[in-house]
Write an enzyme that holds these catalytic residues in place. Structure first.
Site, PDB file in Angstrom:
ATOM      1  N   ASP A  33       0.830  -1.202   0.000  1.00 43.10           N
ATOM      2  CA  ASP A  33       0.000   0.000   0.000  1.00 43.10           C
ATOM      3  C   ASP A  33       0.864   1.251   0.000  1.00 43.10           C
ATOM      4  OD1 ASP A  33      -2.394  -1.341   0.042  1.00 43.10           O
ATOM      5  OD2 ASP A  33      -2.568  -1.316   2.225  1.00 43.10           O
ATOM      6  N   LYS A  55      -3.438   3.547  -2.649  1.00 40.20           N
ATOM      7  CA  LYS A  55      -4.636   4.348  -2.906  1.00 40.20           C
ATOM      8  C   LYS A  55      -4.365   5.771  -2.450  1.00 40.20           C
ATOM      9  CE  LYS A  55      -7.519   0.270  -2.266  1.00 40.20           C
ATOM     10  NZ  LYS A  55      -8.533  -0.407  -1.443  1.00 40.20           N
ATOM     11  N   MET A 170      -8.603   7.436   9.803  1.00 41.08           N
ATOM     12  CA  MET A 170      -8.969   7.882   8.458  1.00 41.08           C
ATOM     13  C   MET A 170     -10.056   8.948   8.482  1.00 41.08           C
ATOM     14  SD  MET A 170      -8.965   4.161   6.545  1.00 41.08           S
ATOM     15  CE  MET A 170     -10.167   3.503   7.706  1.00 41.08           C
TER      16      MET A 170
END
Length: 487
Positions: A33, A55, A170
């Site tokens: 990631d 991402k 997040m």
């Protein structure tokens, strides 16, 4: 073969678990990631394929379906696959979806838990998620869902009513909406709150406010939000490290760079490994082998670098050959390399340069006068020591033990150097090779050298030396950097 779903931890590469490092070392493929730390990829074999599926908010992204399909395909192809995920694979990391896809396809998998940022990031900011009496529970909730749209499964009003500590992962991009919903749920607007950006990394930044004012500080992702009485705690330790936040370029050869980089990271710095030197066997290996075999004919063996120690001992058949031979080392690093081979240096000068070693050896002349000395060293080196010994009457044999070469320039060097603050040089060769490869203009503002010889080379190449180690060792270089930034 197996697909391993590995938690990489929150950022600090030292927080990777032993099991995570173990499976990385055997990987055929690493699928990682954006938040995975680049240095962790170095734990995989050099020939392992590395595939980024990061991402980026607002940027290119690989869909979760495509990631699932990739893992299944590589697993079915019989490859050893490590899926490296930030934090813990089963804590808001969609590891459960990947495991389900593998299970449905009949691909063997293993989950390697990681240290979740919900606990580690507050700890690195000096915020305990629980405290006796004031906070006896903590709730971890995703901030990925948009509370302003009234969608998703998070009941923010219930979160507000739970009490204790609330940790939001997040949630930086939706900080204001999240705080507003929690206040609407009944939590006091004056409740302490904090957002820890890039937690556990050298660029960590902790923003402290209240539930009502945290969003005014505009926390940027990735950030971990902590809400509750514990957020008022300021038990800082990580951000107080002496080199915290400094981006320091390490130009040593790859095997040696790792140790210096680790020491810098231990002091809070971000170490950027950009080797400007590499070592190769000498052109005349047979000559080195003969010298090692005949070492017993010498009175002294003088080693001037750890690399020289390694190359010389590789060709010495039996350490007992040193029985009547005295051994000198130019400094503690070389002496330590000898000690690793159970050889104690008979002589280490007070100053770790050739001139000091020459002076110290001149005091070791016995009643029979100067003797025979063997110097296994780099093919290209200063001749101060052998010339000085020969002038004093010693019978000197200089034998090349290794060659120093310049590695190919790193194509990513410009990006790595752009934000760097410090560059370290531990030899004249590192200076020369670096400037030849990247130019003097690419050198960061602060130039730190291991000693006067390296400093002289740097100045001759047009560099302004800011820091010079008083003790000409790696530890001395680090100490000099600490003293410089303390001022």
């Amino acid at each position: 073969m197996t697909v391993y779903l590995v938690g990489a931890g929150p950022g600090d590469p030292a927080l990777l678990t032993l099991r995570g490092a173990e499976v990385l070392a055997t990987a055929d493929v690493v699928v990682y990631d954006r938040l995975s730390v680049a240095t962790l990829l170095d734990l995989a074999p050099a020939e392992a394929e590395r595939i980024s599926v990061g991402k980026q908010p607002g940027g290119p992204r690989t869909s979760q379906e495509d990631i699932n399909a990739l893992l299944v395909a590589r697993g079915q192809a019989g490859q050893q696959v490590v899926r490296l995920k930030g934090g813990d694979p089963f804590v808001f990391a969609r590891g459960g979806e990947e495991a389900a896809a593998l299970a449905a396809a009949g691909v063997a998998f293993e989950v390697v838990p990681g240290i979740t940022s919900a606990v580690a990031v507050p700890a690195y900011a000096g915020i305990p998620v629980t405290m006796r009496y004031s906070s006896t529970s903590f709730t971890v909730v995703t901030g990925h869902e948009d509370p302003a749209k009234g969608e998703g499964s998070v009941n923010w009003e219930a979160v507000a009513a739970l009490g204790g500590t609330v940790v939001v992962l997040m949630g930086a991009a939706r900080c204001r909406a999240i705080c507003d919903r929690i206040i609407a749920g009944g939590m006091d607007p004056d409740t302490p709150a904090a957002a820890v950006q890039w937690g556990t990394r050298p660029n960590q930044r902790t923003l402290r406010a209240t539930l009502a004012t945290l969003a005014d500080l505009d926390p940027q992702p990735p950030a971990t939000i902590v809400i509750g009485e514990v957020a008022a705690s300021d038990l800082a330790w990580y951000e107080n490290r002496p080199l915290f936040g400094r981006r320091i370029v390490v130009t040593r050869a790859r095997p040696q760079a790792a140790a210096l980089a680790a020491d810098l990271r231990q002091r809070g710095a971000e170490a950027i490994e950009l080797p400007a030197i590499a070592f190769e066997p000498p052109e005349d290996v047979d000559r080195l082998a003969r010298a090692a075999a005949e070492v017993g004919h010498y009175d002294w063996v003088v080693l001037t670098s750890p690399t020289g120690v390694g190359q010389f001992f590789e060709h010495m058949r039996d350490a007992r050959s040193l029985g009547g031979v005295r051994v000198a080392a130019i400094g503690p690093g070389t002496a330590a390399a000898l000690a690793e081979r159970n050889v104690v240096a008979d002589l280490v000068p007070d100053q770790y340069v050739a001139e000091a070693l020459l002076e110290a050896l001149s005091e070791e002349v016995g009643p029979g006068g100067p003797g025979r000395v063997l110097i296994p060293r780099a093919e290209t080196a200063r001749d101060v020591l052998p010339d000085g010994l020969a002038a004093a009457g010693w019978d000197v044999d200089v034998v090349p033990a290794y060659r120093t070469v310049a590695p190919a320039p790193d194509p990513d060097a410009a990006a790595l150097l752009a934000d760097a603050e410090v560059i370290t040089f531990t030899s004249s060769s590192t200076v020369t090779n670096f400037v030849d490869a990247y130019g003097a203009d690419a050198v960061p503002e602060v130039v730190a050298t291991i000693g006067p010889i390296t400093t002289a080379t740097a100045r001759n190449r047009g560099l302004k030396v800011t820091v010079e180690a008083a003790e000409h060792t790696v530890d001395g270089l680090i100490a000099a950097l600490e003293a410089f930034f303390a001022r």
